[in-house]
Design a protein around this motif. Structure first.
Motif, short mmCIF file in Angstrom:
data_model
loop_
_atom_site.label_atom_id
_atom_site.label_comp_id
_atom_site.label_asym_id
_atom_site.label_seq_id
_atom_site.Cartn_x
_atom_site.Cartn_y
_atom_site.Cartn_z
N PHE A 178 0.82 -1.21 0.00
CA PHE A 178 0.00 0.00 0.00
C PHE A 178 0.85 1.26 0.00
N TRP A 179 2.04 1.23 0.61
CA TRP A 179 2.92 2.40 0.58
C TRP A 179 4.33 2.02 0.11
N ARG A 180 4.47 0.88 -0.55
CA ARG A 180 5.78 0.48 -1.05
C ARG A 180 6.31 1.44 -2.11
N ILE A 181 5.42 2.06 -2.87
CA ILE A 181 5.85 2.97 -3.91
C ILE A 181 6.62 4.14 -3.34
N ARG A 182 6.29 4.54 -2.11
CA ARG A 182 7.02 5.65 -1.49
C ARG A 182 8.47 5.25 -1.21
N ALA A 183 8.66 4.05 -0.67
CA ALA A 183 10.01 3.57 -0.42
C ALA A 183 10.77 3.39 -1.73
N ARG A 184 10.09 2.93 -2.77
CA ARG A 184 10.74 2.75 -4.07
C ARG A 184 11.20 4.08 -4.65
N ARG A 185 10.36 5.10 -4.52
CA ARG A 185 10.76 6.42 -5.02
C ARG A 185 11.94 6.99 -4.24
N ARG A 186 11.99 6.74 -2.94
CA ARG A 186 13.14 7.20 -2.16
C ARG A 186 14.42 6.49 -2.59
N GLU A 187 14.28 5.19 -2.86
CA GLU A 187 15.44 4.44 -3.32
C GLU A 187 15.91 4.95 -4.68
N GLU A 188 14.98 5.22 -5.57
CA GLU A 188 15.35 5.72 -6.89
C GLU A 188 16.01 7.09 -6.78
N LYS A 189 15.48 7.94 -5.94
CA LYS A 189 16.08 9.26 -5.75
C LYS A 189 17.49 9.15 -5.17
N LYS A 190 17.63 8.26 -4.20
CA LYS A 190 18.96 8.06 -3.60
C LYS A 190 19.94 7.49 -4.62
N ARG A 191 19.48 6.54 -5.43
CA ARG A 191 20.35 5.94 -6.44
C ARG A 191 20.74 6.95 -7.51
N ASP A 192 19.80 7.80 -7.92
CA ASP A 192 20.12 8.83 -8.92
C ASP A 192 21.17 9.80 -8.39
N LYS A 193 21.05 10.16 -7.13
CA LYS A 193 22.03 11.07 -6.54
C LYS A 193 23.41 10.41 -6.48
N GLN A 194 23.43 9.12 -6.11
CA GLN A 194 24.69 8.39 -6.05
C GLN A 194 25.32 8.26 -7.43
N GLN A 195 24.50 8.03 -8.43
CA GLN A 195 25.02 7.91 -9.80
C GLN A 195 25.62 9.21 -10.29
N ARG A 196 24.96 10.32 -9.99
CA ARG A 196 25.51 11.61 -10.40
C ARG A 196 26.84 11.89 -9.69
N ARG A 197 26.90 11.54 -8.41
CA ARG A 197 28.13 11.76 -7.67
C ARG A 197 29.26 10.90 -8.21
N GLU A 198 29.01 9.63 -8.48
CA GLU A 198 30.03 8.74 -9.01
C GLU A 198 30.46 9.15 -10.41
N LEU A 199 29.49 9.63 -11.20
CA LEU A 199 29.84 10.08 -12.54
C LEU A 199 30.75 11.30 -12.48
N ASN A 200 30.46 12.23 -11.61
CA ASN A 200 31.31 13.41 -11.46
C ASN A 200 32.71 13.01 -10.97
N ASN A 201 32.77 12.06 -10.02
CA ASN A 201 34.07 11.60 -9.53
C ASN A 201 34.86 10.89 -10.63
N SER A 202 34.16 10.12 -11.47
CA SER A 202 34.83 9.41 -12.55
C SER A 202 35.40 10.37 -13.57
N ILE A 203 34.67 11.40 -13.91
CA ILE A 203 35.16 12.39 -14.87
C ILE A 203 36.37 13.13 -14.30
N ALA A 204 36.28 13.52 -12.99
CA ALA A 204 37.39 14.24 -12.37
C ALA A 204 38.63 13.36 -12.26
N SER A 205 38.44 12.03 -12.07
CA SER A 205 39.59 11.14 -11.92
C SER A 205 40.33 10.93 -13.22
N ARG A 206 39.68 11.17 -14.36
CA ARG A 206 40.32 10.93 -15.64
C ARG A 206 40.93 12.19 -16.24
N LEU A 207 40.87 13.30 -15.54
CA LEU A 207 41.51 14.51 -16.04
C LEU A 207 43.02 14.40 -15.90
#
Length: 308
Positions: A191-220
């Motif tokens: 009944f409220w699983r979708i709320r937890a799923r959206r939080r997980e997706e938001k957290k994962r998107d933030k982590q992906q952006r952070r890792e992508l930025n770190n990966s780009i900076a590491s290859r400079l």
């Protein structure tokens, strides 16, 4: 001396009327009369006056009965017709003559019927357009009302799911059991699983952006360490380990139970969550109150319409 004759009563004397003038008009009067008649004949009558005279003449003719000396009347009299009788053998015909409809324009005989036909067609077309516009307006208003109803249901569903999750976490904290945030996604109530799923997706998107930025900076390009044997002292960063492990391991597991629940109409999902709140926590979303017993005495009903 006795008066033998009665005295004249001058107060009661009757005098003859004053002369009305000569019996024959004088030459001056005749000349004045002819001048006036000539002026009247010479004056051009207006269109309204001519139409009025024609109407009066026509009405006078219609009001005059057919004389017995008329040839047509004599022919009808031979068949038994009498003045004032109705026409026809059964004497059920009309007694009044047919009214005359004067045609004042220069159009043909069938032109008036054609105009009436065109006017009737235009009127019918205007009626159809008005009816169609009214139906389209009714459909638009119905669609608008349905959209507003669905938006209201979405807001209520979000509030109901948030309330259900809050009450569950409160109960879990009192019992010492894991809360929703501490449990696997599939173990959370649907009944409220979708709320937890959206939080997980938001957290994962933030982590992906952070890792992508770190990966780009590491290859400079960067300067190598002083102790490095590289002569040009420039390292390209090829030996650095990538930090975008989340992107590589991004594999979402299928959740058929949640997909089946989310496929239901918004009103049906809202109804299920509202009933869950009432059965599990004796809570009414629209009352905003948690009742002490299962009877929930004082609550008018489940839906928002019951609380109007």
């Amino acid at each position: 001396m006795a008066e033998s004759e009665e005295e004249d009563d001058y107060m009661n004397m009757v005098f003859e009327d004053a002369p009305k003038g000569p019996k024959h008009e004088t030459s001056l009067q005749r000349a004045a009369r002819k001048r006036k008649e000539g002026e009247a004949r010479a004056r051009q009558k207006t269109k309204a006056e001519r139409e009025e005279e024609a109407e009066a003449s026509r009405e006078a003719s219609l009001a005059t009965a057919l004389p017995e000396t008329n040839k047509g009347f004599k022919m009808m009299a031979k068949f038994g017709f009498k003045q004032g009788d109705a026409l026809g053998k059964s004497e059920d015909g009309r007694k009044e003559p047919i009214r005359v409809s004067v045609k004042e324009d220069r159009g043909g005989i069938g032109l008036e019927s054609e105009k009436k036909r065109k006017f009737r067609e235009q009127f019918e077309a205007a009626e159809r357009l008005a009816k169609r516009a009214k139906e389209e307006e009714g459909d638009y208003l119905e669609v608008l009302r349905q959209e507003q109803k669905e938006k209201k249901a979405e807001r209520d569903l979000n509030s109901a799911q948030r309330t259900a999750e809050r009450l569950f976490d409160k109960e879990a904290e009192e019992k010492g059991t894991p809360e929703s945030s501490e449990k696997p996604l599939k173990d959370i109530n649907v009944f409220w699983r979708i709320r937890a799923r959206r939080r997980e997706e938001k957290k994962r998107d933030k982590q992906q952006r952070r890792e992508l930025n770190n990966s780009i900076a590491s290859r400079l390009p960067t300067l190598a360490h002083e102790d490095d044997d590289d002569d040009d002292k420039v390292a390209q960063g090829r030996d650095l380990a990538p930090f975008y492990t989340t992107l590589e391991n991004d594999r979402e597991d299928e959740d058929s139970e949640l997909a089946e629940f989310e496929a239901l109409p918004i009103t049906e999902r809202l109804q299920k969550v509202l009933l869950f709140l009432r059965e599990e926590y004796r809570y009414c979303l629209y009352c905003g109150h948690e009742y002490p017993d299962a009877d929930m005495e004082g609550c008018p009903g489940v839906t928002d319409e019951d609380h109007d």
